[in-house]
Design an enzyme around this catalytic site. Sequence first.
Site, PDB file in Angstrom:
ATOM      1  N   CYS A  76      31.395 -20.781  -0.903  1.00  0.00           N
ATOM      2  CA  CYS A  76      31.980 -21.024   0.041  1.00  0.00           C
ATOM      3  C   CYS A  76      32.538 -19.179   0.415  1.00  0.00           C
ATOM      4  CB  CYS A  76      33.380 -21.950   0.032  1.00  0.00           C
ATOM      5  SG  CYS A  76      33.928 -21.841   1.761  1.00  0.00           S
ATOM      6  N   HIS A  88      31.221 -27.212  -1.144  1.00  0.00           N
ATOM      7  CA  HIS A  88      32.038 -27.394  -2.121  1.00  0.00           C
ATOM      8  C   HIS A  88      31.566 -28.604  -2.623  1.00  0.00           C
ATOM      9  CE1 HIS A  88      35.002 -24.626  -1.307  1.00  0.00           C
ATOM     10  NE2 HIS A  88      34.963 -24.730   0.072  1.00  0.00           N
ATOM     11  N   GLU A 123      32.531 -29.095  -5.676  1.00  0.00           N
ATOM     12  CA  GLU A 123      33.427 -29.621  -6.635  1.00  0.00           C
ATOM     13  C   GLU A 123      34.832 -30.755  -5.904  1.00  0.00           C
ATOM     14  OE1 GLU A 123      35.335 -26.035  -4.335  1.00  0.00           O
ATOM     15  OE2 GLU A 123      33.787 -26.831  -5.209  1.00  0.00           O
ATOM     16  N   ASP A 165      52.747 -40.627   1.271  1.00  0.00           N
ATOM     17  CA  ASP A 165      54.053 -40.379   1.711  1.00  0.00           C
ATOM     18  C   ASP A 165      54.693 -40.510   0.050  1.00  0.00           C
ATOM     19  OD1 ASP A 165      53.696 -40.138   4.218  1.00  0.00           O
ATOM     20  OD2 ASP A 165      54.752 -41.825   4.502  1.00  0.00           O
ATOM     21  N   ASP A 203      54.414 -34.900  15.136  1.00  0.00           N
ATOM     22  CA  ASP A 203      55.487 -36.085  15.429  1.00  0.00           C
ATOM     23  C   ASP A 203      55.655 -36.080  16.848  1.00  0.00           C
ATOM     24  OD1 ASP A 203      55.364 -36.121  12.216  1.00  0.00           O
ATOM     25  OD2 ASP A 203      55.451 -34.853  12.578  1.00  0.00           O
TER      26      ASP A 203
END
Length: 574
Positions: A83, A188, A190, A244, A402
């Site tokens: 990257c 990436h 990984e 959550d 939200d």
Amino acid sequence: MDFAVVTLLDYGAGNVRSVRNAIRHLGFQIKDVQTPKDILNARRLIFPGVGAFAPAMDVLNNTGMGEALCSYIQNDRPFLGICLGLQLLFESSDENGPVGGLGIIPGVVGRFDSSHGFRVPHIGWNALQITKDSEILDDIGNRHVYFVHSYRAMPSNENKEWISSTCNYGDEFIASVRRGNVHAVQFHPEKSGGKQCWSFSIEEVFASKVIFDRGRLYRSVLKGRHRNLRRGDIASLQVIACLDVRANDEGDLVVTKGDQYDVREHAEQSKVRNLGKPVELAGQYYNDGADEVSFLNITGFRDFPLGDVPMLQVLRCASENVFVPLTVGGGIRDFTDLNGRYYSSLEVASEYFRSGADKISIGSDAVHAAEAYLKTKVKTGKSSIEQISRVYGNQAVVVSIDPRRVYLNDPSDVEFKSIKLTSPGKQNFLVQMEKNMPGINARQTEFCHNHLHPGFSADGGLLVINGGREGRPIGAYELAKAVEELGAGEILLNCIDCDGQGKGFDIDLVKMISDAVSIPVIASSGAGVSEHFSDVFSKTNASAALAAGIFHRKEVPVQSVKEHLLKEGIEVRT
């Protein structure tokens, strides 16, 4: 024995824990670079550059490591850059610049052009076009690898001898380079979906065979969508599993799920809903094919975010076995502890990155920053969005929005942007909340359902912050536009009224926001069946769709969603 040692140039910014875990998984030991001499003495060197170009170059220049790195590479020593570790090899970058680079490869690193509808940052899986033999690209062919970046280097006559592969995203950009023993990739490995996504051969040039699990690297292209784009031009549409996480009444961290943000069971004892352990569920969703795992920390460390050791440990443990991107949100902001010590949001985010997060999600603090910016139209550089994106790049910053709904007689009833509902229907939540909403006048509560303003919260605000306990007078549209200007790289768009209802995403809301911004938008809240995912992808410009409860309760497994999308013409890994 140094044949079994990989030297890692970790300059202290960003998440390199996944790279470390991948190296250790392959049986190698890691030697960290402490001084320029460590670079010069390395047998094989990995530079997993994470963050923004300018801060990285500052570190390399101020420590003398830049000069040592140039000497190492110019002597054709075994090297793999990832990257930013590729971008820094070029002459300069326009990111917060122009800023001079190491100057090894001719060319300037510039920002993607979003003027033709391409989302920037470029986040997701794309195919490579192999241009020449490169050991690290063996067996990849036209399979897909994971990208997350806003800036890229372009092919030219001056650098064509370096290029081993390119990728199309609006323009053709350099995906990897190779000259002799020197390799670097923009993607990436990984994070591209498997423990065996790369492996190292001790006796080879650089332990450098990057092997990708063919069944797990993929892209999604919705049939009929983006018809004017060539195959490989767009990042995949992604399915994300959200966890959550909070402490239950016994003090243990559990994965929970709320109905309109209420996470307690509707029973006499009203205990926190417990749907599993976060590390175990994250591993399960990774194995099931989730494209990303998102942790939302809703536990009680709001007064001392860096004291949230259990959540940091969740990230560390999850990153050992989950090789797709990890996002974490909750409590990332400036704060002062009980001893009077001030911590910047950058310090807080840095600890999450070091613990295994690839991206951080900002909620309440982003609303405050947007309000301040909209009043003055001045970027102070002090907001959490600006601080973190300046060091880590905007691709590392997600803003969680939200909103609640409120129904209007006329769009002019509010100063914020409203939208016309495609499926108006009477709701009863506004009647229940009316006494708590001093900002709503009688005319607005007469329930004309032709217009919707996503936003009003239970106590008079337009956006909800602090886990739904406080409302703010700003609209979802206005917030999205402001945080994009401040430097956010992605928007996680929730809808409180749809949360936990299983009736589908708020298509009107998602379409409005995804059409308004040029950064990727993740649709969240309301998924109940697989068809809801294809619905939001076909009717909006969302780049990803997220679900929680239906995955936790095994009502709709991740793989079922993927199979449905495949039937609808979306290529996915199975």
